[in-house]
Motif scaffolding. Structure first.
Motif, PDB file in Angstrom:
ATOM      1  N   UNK A 296     -15.302  21.123  -8.790  1.00 54.49           N
ATOM      2  CA  UNK A 296     -16.321  21.405  -8.378  1.00 54.49           C
ATOM      3  C   UNK A 296     -17.891  20.500  -8.307  1.00 54.49           C
ATOM      4  N   UNK A 297     -18.236  20.066  -8.363  1.00 60.34           N
ATOM      5  CA  UNK A 297     -19.299  19.137  -8.132  1.00 60.34           C
ATOM      6  C   UNK A 297     -20.953  20.013  -8.532  1.00 60.34           C
ATOM      7  N   UNK A 298     -20.981  21.612  -7.361  1.00 61.60           N
ATOM      8  CA  UNK A 298     -22.036  22.483  -7.507  1.00 61.60           C
ATOM      9  C   UNK A 298     -22.860  22.975  -8.647  1.00 61.60           C
ATOM     10  N   UNK A 299     -23.558  22.301  -9.225  1.00 61.76           N
ATOM     11  CA  UNK A 299     -24.512  23.166 -10.027  1.00 61.76           C
ATOM     12  C   UNK A 299     -24.605  22.344 -10.907  1.00 61.76           C
ATOM     13  N   UNK A 300     -23.232  20.740 -11.224  1.00 65.73           N
ATOM     14  CA  UNK A 300     -22.978  20.837 -12.663  1.00 65.73           C
ATOM     15  C   UNK A 300     -24.354  19.762 -12.697  1.00 65.73           C
ATOM     16  N   UNK A 301     -24.958  19.910 -11.989  1.00 63.26           N
ATOM     17  CA  UNK A 301     -26.686  18.820 -12.830  1.00 63.26           C
ATOM     18  C   UNK A 301     -27.871  20.249 -13.635  1.00 63.26           C
ATOM     19  N   UNK A 302     -27.377  21.523 -13.082  1.00 63.49           N
ATOM     20  CA  UNK A 302     -28.565  22.053 -12.904  1.00 63.49           C
ATOM     21  C   UNK A 302     -27.839  23.322 -14.161  1.00 63.49           C
ATOM     22  N   UNK A 303     -26.669  22.792 -14.651  1.00 66.76           N
ATOM     23  CA  UNK A 303     -26.373  24.154 -15.246  1.00 66.76           C
ATOM     24  C   UNK A 303     -26.306  23.866 -17.088  1.00 66.76           C
ATOM     25  N   UNK A 304     -26.802  25.033 -18.331  1.00 68.56           N
ATOM     26  CA  UNK A 304     -26.816  24.564 -19.355  1.00 68.56           C
ATOM     27  C   UNK A 304     -25.400  24.418 -19.735  1.00 68.56           C
ATOM     28  N   UNK A 305     -25.232  23.508 -20.404  1.00 72.14           N
ATOM     29  CA  UNK A 305     -23.881  23.672 -21.244  1.00 72.14           C
ATOM     30  C   UNK A 305     -23.315  25.176 -22.571  1.00 72.14           C
ATOM     31  N   UNK A 306     -24.766  25.257 -22.819  1.00 72.10           N
ATOM     32  CA  UNK A 306     -24.360  25.741 -23.705  1.00 72.10           C
ATOM     33  C   UNK A 306     -24.867  27.675 -23.512  1.00 72.10           C
ATOM     34  N   UNK A 308     -24.725  28.740 -20.606  1.00 72.21           N
ATOM     35  CA  UNK A 308     -24.584  29.089 -18.797  1.00 72.21           C
ATOM     36  C   UNK A 308     -25.703  29.224 -17.463  1.00 72.21           C
ATOM     37  N   UNK A 309     -27.407  29.325 -18.010  1.00 70.94           N
ATOM     38  CA  UNK A 309     -27.963  29.730 -17.060  1.00 70.94           C
ATOM     39  C   UNK A 309     -27.999  28.174 -16.043  1.00 70.94           C
ATOM     40  N   UNK A 310     -28.273  28.098 -14.697  1.00 68.10           N
ATOM     41  CA  UNK A 310     -28.319  27.810 -13.222  1.00 68.10           C
ATOM     42  C   UNK A 310     -29.999  27.739 -12.950  1.00 68.10           C
ATOM     43  N   UNK A 311     -30.436  26.701 -13.276  1.00 73.36           N
ATOM     44  CA  UNK A 311     -31.603  26.315 -12.846  1.00 73.36           C
ATOM     45  C   UNK A 311     -32.352  24.994 -12.686  1.00 73.36           C
ATOM     46  N   UNK A 312     -32.943  24.922 -10.842  1.00 72.35           N
ATOM     47  CA  UNK A 312     -33.078  23.483 -11.122  1.00 72.35           C
ATOM     48  C   UNK A 312     -34.127  22.974 -11.870  1.00 72.35           C
ATOM     49  N   UNK A 313     -34.735  24.028 -12.379  1.00 73.46           N
ATOM     50  CA  UNK A 313     -36.242  23.808 -13.433  1.00 73.46           C
ATOM     51  C   UNK A 313     -35.606  23.473 -14.322  1.00 73.46           C
ATOM     52  N   UNK A 314     -34.781  22.922 -14.695  1.00 70.46           N
ATOM     53  CA  UNK A 314     -33.969  22.088 -16.043  1.00 70.46           C
ATOM     54  C   UNK A 314     -33.986  20.833 -16.136  1.00 70.46           C
ATOM     55  N   UNK A 315     -34.061  20.220 -14.305  1.00 72.71           N
ATOM     56  CA  UNK A 315     -34.278  19.300 -14.623  1.00 72.71           C
ATOM     57  C   UNK A 315     -35.404  18.293 -14.353  1.00 72.71           C
ATOM     58  N   UNK A 316     -34.806  17.550 -14.914  1.00 73.98           N
ATOM     59  CA  UNK A 316     -36.506  16.558 -14.164  1.00 73.98           C
ATOM     60  C   UNK A 316     -35.258  14.759 -14.636  1.00 73.98           C
ATOM     61  N   UNK A 317     -35.358  14.261 -13.263  1.00 75.20           N
ATOM     62  CA  UNK A 317     -34.449  13.152 -13.343  1.00 75.20           C
ATOM     63  C   UNK A 317     -33.485  13.134 -14.087  1.00 75.20           C
ATOM     64  N   UNK A 318     -33.505  12.258 -15.058  1.00 76.78           N
ATOM     65  CA  UNK A 318     -31.994  12.127 -15.698  1.00 76.78           C
ATOM     66  C   UNK A 318     -32.642  13.004 -16.839  1.00 76.78           C
ATOM     67  N   UNK A 319     -33.225  13.786 -17.729  1.00 77.70           N
ATOM     68  CA  UNK A 319     -33.753  14.800 -18.641  1.00 77.70           C
ATOM     69  C   UNK A 319     -34.077  15.796 -17.937  1.00 77.70           C
ATOM     70  N   UNK A 320     -32.494  16.677 -19.211  1.00 79.38           N
ATOM     71  CA  UNK A 320     -32.770  18.298 -19.245  1.00 79.38           C
ATOM     72  C   UNK A 320     -33.022  18.935 -20.560  1.00 79.38           C
ATOM     73  N   UNK A 321     -33.594  19.875 -20.111  1.00 78.70           N
ATOM     74  CA  UNK A 321     -34.462  20.741 -21.037  1.00 78.70           C
ATOM     75  C   UNK A 321     -33.508  22.512 -19.950  1.00 78.70           C
ATOM     76  N   UNK A 322     -32.785  23.284 -20.173  1.00 76.34           N
ATOM     77  CA  UNK A 322     -32.777  24.488 -20.048  1.00 76.34           C
ATOM     78  C   UNK A 322     -33.855  25.728 -20.190  1.00 76.34           C
TER      79      UNK A 322
END
Length: 327
Positions: A296-306, A308-322
């Motif tokens: 299921x693709x929902x939230x796969x680009x903004x959930x932290x794998x460590x 599990x925090x879900x936030x669109x603010x964690x992603x900036x383009x291809x960079x991800x910082x929880x």
């Protein structure tokens, strides 16, 4: 599972090529007649719908007319279903593809000498079949060499090619091996969960298709280049080491994640055939006994794998910082 393999019609004589072209011309005309008729008035694969064709309006036999009606029905149903999904008006489809023929029309036999394959094809002349000599390809021999492989009696016929089908027994997926996830995109065709990026030249090929004139030979060459590039890129995945492969269950990607995407956006994404990529991945997974898992693709680009925090603010383009734990 079933595999499709092209073989050439280039070894047929001019007379036989002329008969094949005449058959295809009549067949396509019949399919398009039935498509237009079915678009206005629904019908079924029965004698009543078959009889809509004007008496003497085609050289096709009743069996060929029935096959044309069947392909027309499939085309109309698929087009209406697609229109329902995208919620847009669509015009009457025009059929210009290959004739899908079963064993009533085609017999595949062993050939003689250098032509190790012979295709016997029913023509417009009732009770007559022409024999087309051709050669098995490396790919066809590969599939036929598999235990339990069976060559199907039938083909998909076009002006230059015959597409043959090989049925292969389903194999049990591997239980030992790595598990990775992949993401499909336009700038990078495939990105893997272990940090690899494959197919970084895909955007250039997509743009080349857009620059070519519709219907031109240059555009067809660009289409072929895209197909070959997709194949080469997916071959780079570590199939021998994989036991399972996770992939997003994608839908309506050309419309974008945001509503009311512009016409320019849709035009830019038109050459991105992500369904072709997914289909090819499915074939490769089956070939290599890799279990394919739809995610299921929902939230796969903004959930932290460590954490599990879900936030669109964690992603900036291809960079991800929880924003939660800093991962």
């Amino acid at each position: 599972m079933r595999r499709a393999v092209k073989v050439t019609l280039g070894f047929a004589t001019e007379r036989k090529r002329s008969q094949i072209n005449a058959l295809l011309e009549s067949y396509k005309a019949a399919v398009n007649f039935y498509i237009k008729s079915l678009w206005i008035t629904t019908g079924k694969l029965n004698k009543e719908t078959l009889g809509r064709f004007p008496l003497g309006g085609t050289r096709l036999s009743e069996r060929y007319k029935s096959q044309a009606l069947k392909q027309a029905l499939e085309t109309v149903i698929a087009t209406r279903k697609a229109a329902k999904v995208i919620k847009k008006y669509v015009s009457v489809p025009h059929f210009s593809g290959s004739a899908v023929l079963d064993s009533k029309f085609v017999t595949v036999e062993d050939g003689k000498g250098s032509f190790d394959l012979a295709i016997r094809l029913s023509t417009l002349h009732s009770g007559q079949r022409i024999t087309i000599p051709t050669r098995k390809t490396k790919v066809l021999n590969k599939w036929l060499s598999r235990p339990g492989a069976k060559l199907i009696q039938g083909c998909s016929l076009s002006e230059k090619w015959l597409t043959l089908f090989v049925d292969l027994p389903d194999e049990v997926p591997k239980t030992v091996g790595r598990t990775i996830g992949i993401d499909l995109g336009v700038n990078k065709l495939v990105s893997t969960s272990d940090g690899s990026h494959l197919g970084t030249a895909f955007k250039a090929i997509r743009d080349k298709i857009r620059r070519r004139k519709p219907g031109s030979k240059g555009r067809q060459r660009a289409f072929n280049e895209r197909t070959n590039y997709i194949g080469r890129t997916l071959n780079q995945l570590p199939w021998d080491d994989l036991a399972a492969l996770g992939i997003e269950a994608l839908h309506d990607m050309k419309r974008g994640k945001k509503p009311n995407r512009s016409k320019a956006f849709r035009r830019a994404l038109a050459p991105w055939v992500y369904r072709q990529v997914i289909t090819r991945i499915g074939h490769k997974a089956q070939e290599n006994r890799v279990r394919l898992v739809a995610v299921d693709p929902r939230n796969t680009s903004r959930i932290c794998p460590k954490c599990n925090t879900v936030s669109k603010d964690s992603r900036r383009g291809e960079d991800f910082v929880c924003v939660g734990c800093g991962h």
